[in-house]
Design a protein around this motif. Structure first.
Motif, PDB file in Angstrom:
ATOM      1  N   CYS A   1       9.941  -4.078  50.510  1.00  0.00           N
ATOM      2  CA  CYS A   1      11.058  -4.620  49.737  1.00  0.00           C
ATOM      3  C   CYS A   1      10.556  -4.893  48.334  1.00  0.00           C
ATOM      4  O   CYS A   1       9.849  -5.876  48.108  1.00  0.00           O
ATOM      5  N   LYS A   2      10.865  -3.997  47.399  1.00  0.00           N
ATOM      6  CA  LYS A   2      10.408  -4.170  46.018  1.00  0.00           C
ATOM      7  C   LYS A   2      11.137  -3.176  45.117  1.00  0.00           C
ATOM      8  O   LYS A   2      11.868  -2.313  45.605  1.00  0.00           O
ATOM      9  N   HIS A   3      10.924  -3.322  43.812  1.00  0.00           N
ATOM     10  CA  HIS A   3      11.469  -2.333  42.901  1.00  0.00           C
ATOM     11  C   HIS A   3      10.479  -1.178  42.785  1.00  0.00           C
ATOM     12  O   HIS A   3       9.273  -1.400  42.731  1.00  0.00           O
ATOM     13  N   VAL A   4      11.003   0.042  42.782  1.00  0.00           N
ATOM     14  CA  VAL A   4      10.153   1.231  42.635  1.00  0.00           C
ATOM     15  C   VAL A   4      10.736   2.100  41.522  1.00  0.00           C
ATOM     16  O   VAL A   4      11.840   1.841  41.031  1.00  0.00           O
TER      17      VAL A   4
ATOM     18  N   PHE B   1      15.898  12.954  43.984  1.00  0.00           N
ATOM     19  CA  PHE B   1      14.977  11.945  43.444  1.00  0.00           C
ATOM     20  C   PHE B   1      13.644  12.009  44.174  1.00  0.00           C
ATOM     21  O   PHE B   1      13.600  12.262  45.367  1.00  0.00           O
ATOM     22  N   ARG B   2      12.561  11.731  43.400  1.00  0.00           N
ATOM     23  CA  ARG B   2      11.249  11.545  44.001  1.00  0.00           C
ATOM     24  C   ARG B   2      10.669  10.225  43.522  1.00  0.00           C
ATOM     25  O   ARG B   2      10.860   9.850  42.361  1.00  0.00           O
ATOM     26  N   TYR B   3       9.915   9.560  44.403  1.00  0.00           N
ATOM     27  CA  TYR B   3       9.202   8.344  44.016  1.00  0.00           C
ATOM     28  C   TYR B   3       8.115   8.718  43.024  1.00  0.00           C
ATOM     29  O   TYR B   3       7.435   9.730  43.187  1.00  0.00           O
ATOM     30  N   CYS B   4       7.962   7.901  41.992  1.00  0.00           N
ATOM     31  CA  CYS B   4       6.968   8.202  40.959  1.00  0.00           C
ATOM     32  C   CYS B   4       6.491   6.880  40.345  1.00  0.00           C
ATOM     33  O   CYS B   4       6.966   5.810  40.727  1.00  0.00           O
TER      34      CYS B   4
ATOM     35  N   ALA C   1       2.343   5.650  44.292  1.00  0.00           N
ATOM     36  CA  ALA C   1       3.723   5.425  43.847  1.00  0.00           C
ATOM     37  C   ALA C   1       4.735   5.776  44.938  1.00  0.00           C
ATOM     38  O   ALA C   1       5.938   5.619  44.736  1.00  0.00           O
ATOM     39  N   ASN C   2       4.227   6.253  46.075  1.00  0.00           N
ATOM     40  CA  ASN C   2       5.113   6.631  47.182  1.00  0.00           C
ATOM     41  C   ASN C   2       5.117   5.478  48.194  1.00  0.00           C
ATOM     42  O   ASN C   2       4.137   5.254  48.887  1.00  0.00           O
ATOM     43  N   PRO C   3       6.205   4.719  48.275  1.00  0.00           N
ATOM     44  CA  PRO C   3       6.177   3.458  49.025  1.00  0.00           C
ATOM     45  C   PRO C   3       6.224   3.617  50.541  1.00  0.00           C
ATOM     46  O   PRO C   3       5.974   2.662  51.269  1.00  0.00           O
TER      47      PRO C   3
ATOM     48  N   ILE D   1      10.038  12.466  48.530  1.00  0.00           N
ATOM     49  CA  ILE D   1      11.494  12.565  48.429  1.00  0.00           C
ATOM     50  C   ILE D   1      12.173  11.213  48.682  1.00  0.00           C
ATOM     51  O   ILE D   1      11.953  10.567  49.704  1.00  0.00           O
ATOM     52  N   ALA D   2      13.003  10.808  47.719  1.00  0.00           N
ATOM     53  CA  ALA D   2      13.733   9.534  47.823  1.00  0.00           C
ATOM     54  C   ALA D   2      15.224   9.760  48.030  1.00  0.00           C
ATOM     55  O   ALA D   2      15.938   8.845  48.448  1.00  0.00           O
ATOM     56  N   GLY D   3      15.711  10.967  47.721  1.00  0.00           N
ATOM     57  CA  GLY D   3      17.144  11.235  47.890  1.00  0.00           C
ATOM     58  C   GLY D   3      17.420  12.720  47.873  1.00  0.00           C
ATOM     59  O   GLY D   3      16.715  13.478  47.190  1.00  0.00           O
TER      60      GLY D   3
END
Lengths: 79, 225
Positions: free
Chosen positions: B111-114, B164-167, B177-179, B186-188
């Protein structure tokens, strides 16, 4: 009839829970465990009395709900 | 615009979503999962939460809720559908989006901002955003580890379905950077046709300065345009 369904991750799919269990086993001194894969076990009691039909029905359940065949495979035992 | 927000037993971001939709000048309509009418909405949003307690697999039981048959028909007609977090998991389980959201590689609830990088512009969620744009959005999930076989991932890359990709802050990809361990970060993603989209981050919680992030606005505005 009783159907037993074993749902497991397909080979190659990352199993972080299995890895965590393996490292806990290692910390308990069980050092010979090379790999751990966790899965699900589902028991179904069925009104159906014909083993073939029971198996076919349970396989349909696996395809539709009990397993996600993108990452999981399943095995059905009927008795 | 009238936007349906589906409420499953265990949804907990339905009111956040409705609040954000109102903030953006739209008319949210909460649709209980047992309903079989979409009541003339023009968009469908499947919100975050823990539908059916995540029993069996996250999203696995919600996909068989009565309203999901209607949501499927709505999507088949080309209707725009957005799944956020648990909504994304449900759309994957329903086969309306490719892949599966498996348990986070860390086994932790994160649970955080990415940061995420826009990979494809001009999608239902990214109209007006250039590829490469870095957004800061909150995540809150235990099952966000996007998983698909290599052939499927390659096909997504080729068809531009990865949204979207985590970065990191600079837009660089890295393991740190990938939580959640998501494959190819892949985030979306979007459906082949493009009218069904899903993502793990919560744009609806990032629409007001008071909440510490505002980058979600652009995504919802795109979805609602």
């Amino acid at each position: 009839m009783l159907a037993k369904v074993y749902v497991t991750l397909k080979p190659g799919v990352l199993d972080p829970q299995g890895k965590a269990v393996r490292s806990s086993l290692a910390s308990l001194g069980f050092l010979g465990v090379e790999d751990v894969r966790l899965g699900k076990y589902v028991e179904l009691r069925l009104a159906e009395t014909d083993p073939g039909r029971a198996r076919a029905e349970v396989e349909r359940m696996c395809e539709r709900l009990l397993a996600n065949t993108v990452i999981e495979s399943y095995r059905v035992e009927v008795s | 615009m009238k936007v349906g927000v589906v409420v499953f037993p265990g949804s907990n971001c339905d009111h956040d979503a409705a609040h954000a939709l109102e903030l953006l000048g739209h008319e949210p309509l909460l649709l209980w999962h047992k309903e079989t009418s979409l009541q003339g909405v023009e968009r469908i949003l499947l919100p975050g939460g823990f539908s059916y307690g995540d029993y069996l697999r996250a999203g696995a039981l919600a996909r068989f809720s009565p309203i999901m048959a209607e949501v499927g028909r709505f999507a088949d007609r080309g209707g725009p559908v957005l799944g956020i977090c648990n909504g994304f998991q449900i759309l994957c389980e329903a086969g309306m989006l490719p892949g599966v959201l498996a348990r986070n590689a860390s086994l932790r609830f994160v649970c955080k901002h990415v940061h995420v990088r826009v990979e494809a512009g001009e999608s239902l969620l990214t109209r007006g955003l250039r590829p490469g744009t870095v957004l800061r959005l909150p995540i809150a999930h235990a099952d966000g580890n996007y998983t698909l076989d290599d052939a499927g991932l390659d096909a997504l890359e080729r068809s531009g379905q990865i949204l979207f990709r985590y970065c990191d802050e600079e837009g660089q990809l890295s393991a740190g950077a990938n939580p959640n361990g998501a494959m190819r970060a892949i985030a979306g993603v979007r459906s082949e046709r493009g009218n069904v989209v899903g993502l793990m981050p919560h744009p609806e919680r990032a629409c007001e300065g008071l909440l510490g992030a505002t980058d979600g606005r652009a995504l919802l505005e795109s979805f609602l345009s």
